[in-house]
Design a protein around this motif. Structure first.
Motif, PDB file in Angstrom:
ATOM      1  N   ARG A 127       0.836  -1.197   0.000  1.00 53.15           N
ATOM      2  CA  ARG A 127       0.000   0.000   0.000  1.00 53.15           C
ATOM      3  C   ARG A 127       0.872   1.249   0.000  1.00 53.15           C
ATOM      4  NH1 ARG A 127      -4.774   0.587   4.436  1.00 53.15           N
ATOM      5  NH2 ARG A 127      -6.105   2.045   3.312  1.00 53.15           N
ATOM      6  N   LYS A 128       0.475   2.224  -0.784  1.00 52.16           N
ATOM      7  CA  LYS A 128       1.186   3.493  -0.849  1.00 52.16           C
ATOM      8  C   LYS A 128       1.103   4.222   0.490  1.00 52.16           C
ATOM      9  CE  LYS A 128       1.198   7.842  -3.468  1.00 52.16           C
ATOM     10  NZ  LYS A 128       0.476   8.627  -4.502  1.00 52.16           N
ATOM     11  N   GLY A 129       2.213   4.812   0.906  1.00 49.65           N
ATOM     12  CA  GLY A 129       2.236   5.614   2.128  1.00 49.65           C
ATOM     13  C   GLY A 129       2.430   4.825   3.404  1.00 49.65           C
ATOM     14  N   LEU A 150       3.187   0.092  -5.961  1.00 50.40           N
ATOM     15  CA  LEU A 150       2.394   0.780  -4.955  1.00 50.40           C
ATOM     16  C   LEU A 150       0.912   0.750  -5.322  1.00 50.40           C
ATOM     17  CD1 LEU A 150       4.665   3.885  -4.281  1.00 50.40           C
ATOM     18  CD2 LEU A 150       4.565   1.715  -3.031  1.00 50.40           C
ATOM     19  N   LEU A 151       0.084   0.397  -4.359  1.00 47.91           N
ATOM     20  CA  LEU A 151      -1.363   0.340  -4.557  1.00 47.91           C
ATOM     21  C   LEU A 151      -2.005   1.489  -3.793  1.00 47.91           C
ATOM     22  CD1 LEU A 151      -1.817  -3.511  -4.103  1.00 47.91           C
ATOM     23  CD2 LEU A 151      -1.632  -2.244  -6.236  1.00 47.91           C
ATOM     24  N   ASP A 152      -2.843   2.254  -4.471  1.00 48.87           N
ATOM     25  CA  ASP A 152      -3.483   3.425  -3.857  1.00 48.87           C
ATOM     26  C   ASP A 152      -4.647   3.005  -2.968  1.00 48.87           C
ATOM     27  OD1 ASP A 152      -1.856   5.413  -4.904  1.00 48.87           O
ATOM     28  OD2 ASP A 152      -2.999   5.523  -6.772  1.00 48.87           O
ATOM     29  N   ILE A 159      -4.730  -6.777   0.256  1.00 48.55           N
ATOM     30  CA  ILE A 159      -3.538  -7.226  -0.462  1.00 48.55           C
ATOM     31  C   ILE A 159      -3.200  -8.663  -0.064  1.00 48.55           C
ATOM     32  CG2 ILE A 159      -1.096  -6.767  -0.926  1.00 48.55           C
ATOM     33  CD1 ILE A 159      -1.668  -3.801  -0.315  1.00 48.55           C
ATOM     34  N   LEU A 160      -3.424  -9.007   1.197  1.00 47.85           N
ATOM     35  CA  LEU A 160      -3.208 -10.390   1.633  1.00 47.85           C
ATOM     36  C   LEU A 160      -4.182 -11.331   0.919  1.00 47.85           C
ATOM     37  CD1 LEU A 160      -2.680  -9.828   5.458  1.00 47.85           C
ATOM     38  CD2 LEU A 160      -0.943 -10.450   3.785  1.00 47.85           C
ATOM     39  N   ARG A 161      -5.411 -10.869   0.714  1.00 42.67           N
ATOM     40  CA  ARG A 161      -6.369 -11.677  -0.062  1.00 42.67           C
ATOM     41  C   ARG A 161      -5.850 -11.886  -1.482  1.00 42.67           C
ATOM     42  NH1 ARG A 161      -9.275 -11.406  -4.085  1.00 42.67           N
ATOM     43  NH2 ARG A 161      -8.848  -9.186  -4.407  1.00 42.67           N
ATOM     44  N   MET A 162      -5.270 -10.856  -2.061  1.00 44.05           N
ATOM     45  CA  MET A 162      -4.747 -10.956  -3.422  1.00 44.05           C
ATOM     46  C   MET A 162      -3.623 -11.987  -3.509  1.00 44.05           C
ATOM     47  SD  MET A 162      -4.790  -6.848  -4.215  1.00 44.05           S
ATOM     48  CE  MET A 162      -4.055  -6.909  -5.844  1.00 44.05           C
TER      49      MET A 162
END
Length: 427
Positions: A127-129, A150-152, A159-162
């Motif tokens: 995740r971004k930031g 980076l994912l907004d 993201i863990l699901r992904m």
């Protein structure tokens, strides 16, 4: 001080509310059955009660939380935020209340890494930031050629699901988030630490030292009184209990077996005011949603009802799912009422579950041992210590109901709570 000027703490008291900036996920804040929950929420609510004000929740996008704080729209950030040097440049942090460590996460069928250098050539989504982005940038700057995607405003849980569904290969997550979400996504593998241990803290504006001091006083009090430990136990107490094959099967059977029994479970649960998901978790622990299940001790059916209990609850066929659920829930309700002397409803339910498993008398015996040891007899944490003692002659010879495999109800309740938590997160 200028006439009419009020300090941030005076403003909070005048408003009668304190504004918590947080994020919507399983570790910080979410709603279940229209009730707010989450580790950060529970701790923040206790802080608001400590101040004598109401708690207001603000959920902005992840990478705008510090902007929301510094613009004065919120009073403090409580969102499982790690204390890092860049963040300390823009906000004032409380003393730490939890230790975490960044871990490399991958799918179980994809090879992980054994040392940091093996990150070279890998694409890692974060995740971004986040502090994960900061750490990966440090590693890349050290000469290890990795790619950072980076994912907004995509939550780490998502993201863990992904990773679990092989949409991406790798990510980074703090240990507390990874351990909690592993039960929801059993396909993920928690791998190598990529950073030294870090600490979580709440953040306030740089100029708001008074609020920071109030938070620190509260956190010290929460640790000394056991409040912090109680909230931690509620959300993280059993995250280290992980049986991959069992949880994988559970996730499968939620889809393949539970639908056949969901209607009757809901109907019987509603009769007595139980959450149907708790009853479903019980049914899985008892029989793995197998209506013809039989244990080595002769109990049968979906809710593993004994012959005497079947007669007592007025059913004739333990293998009939409707009758089994009817008898099981009715018996749990009976057990629940027998523990009416326990004031806390949640604790009462845990005692009732244990009684369902090992018997009412043995639970009362464990309470008697707890009393002898100076423990709180109305707390499940006390019985987790004393129930296993019922298998030792030194203890059971002094009890009214004698020997019991007291470790089993402890395990039984923990498993049910794990399954229950998964069902709640699935909505």
């Amino acid at each position: 001080m200028e006439i009419g000027f009020k300090s941030p703490m005076e403003q909070i008291q005048k408003r009668g509310t304190i504004r918590m900036i947080t994020t919507n996920n399983a570790t910080s804040y979410y709603t279940y059955r229209e009730s707010p929950m989450g580790f950060e929420y529970d701790l923040a609510k206790a802080f608001a009660d400590h101040l004598g004000v109401a708690l207001e929740i603000i959920v902005p996008e992840w990478d705008t939380m510090f902007n929301v704080l510094n613009s004065g729209q919120g009073d403090f950030i409580a969102a499982s935020i790690t204390i890092t040097e860049p963040r300390e440049q823009i906000a004032l942090f409380s003393q730490p209340y939890m230790t975490v460590q960044q871990k490399f996460i991958h799918h179980k069928l994809i090879f992980g890494i054994k040392h940091i250098e093996q990150l070279a050539g890998k694409t890692i989504h974060v995740r971004k930031g986040t502090s994960y982005q900061e750490r990966l940038a440090e590693i890349k700057a050290s000469g290890i050629d990795l790619e950072i995607k980076l994912l907004d405003d995509v939550a780490t849980q998502e993201i863990l699901r992904m990773v679990s569904e092989k949409e991406i290969n790798f990510t980074i997550a703090d240990s507390n988030i990874a351990l909690l979400n592993r039960r929801y996504y059993p396909e993920i593998k928690i791998g190598l630490p990529i950073h030294e241990k870090e600490y979580l803290g709440w953040a306030v504006k740089k100029t708001n030292k008074a609020l920071r001091d109030q938070i620190n006083q509260f956190l010290e009090m929460a640790e000394e009184t056991g409040l912090l430990g109680k909230i931690y136990e509620k959300y993280y107490g059993d995250v280290d209990i992980f049986d991959y094959f069992d949880l994988k099967k559970f996730h499968e059977r939620i889809k393949t077996r539970l639908p056949k029994y969901k209607k009757v479970i809901k109907t019987e649960a509603e009769k007595y005011g139980f959450d149907w998901r708790l009853i479903a978790a019980m049914a899985y622990q008892e029989s793995h949603f197998n209506a013809r299940a039989k244990s080595r001790t002769g109990v049968r059916g979906l809710m593993q009802v004994t012959r005497p209990t079947a007669r007592q609850m007025g059913i004739t066929n333990r293998l009939d799912p409707k009758q089994s659920v009817k008898a099981g829930v009715k018996f749990l309700n009976l057990m629940h009422k027998r523990f009416d002397d326990i004031p806390d409803p949640q604790q009462k339910t845990l005692f009732a579950l244990a009684g369902y498993n090992v018997g009412y008398g043995h639970v009362r015996d464990a309470q008697a041992i707890a009393r002898q040891k100076g423990l709180d007899i109305n707390k499940w944490t006390s019985l987790e210590k004393t129930l296993p003692l019922l298998s030792k002659r030194k203890y059971y010879k002094q009890t009214r109901h004698g020997y019991a495999r007291g470790g089993e109800p402890v395990h039984y309740v923990k498993r049910i709570l794990t399954y229950y938590d998964i069902l709640r997160q699935k909505g």
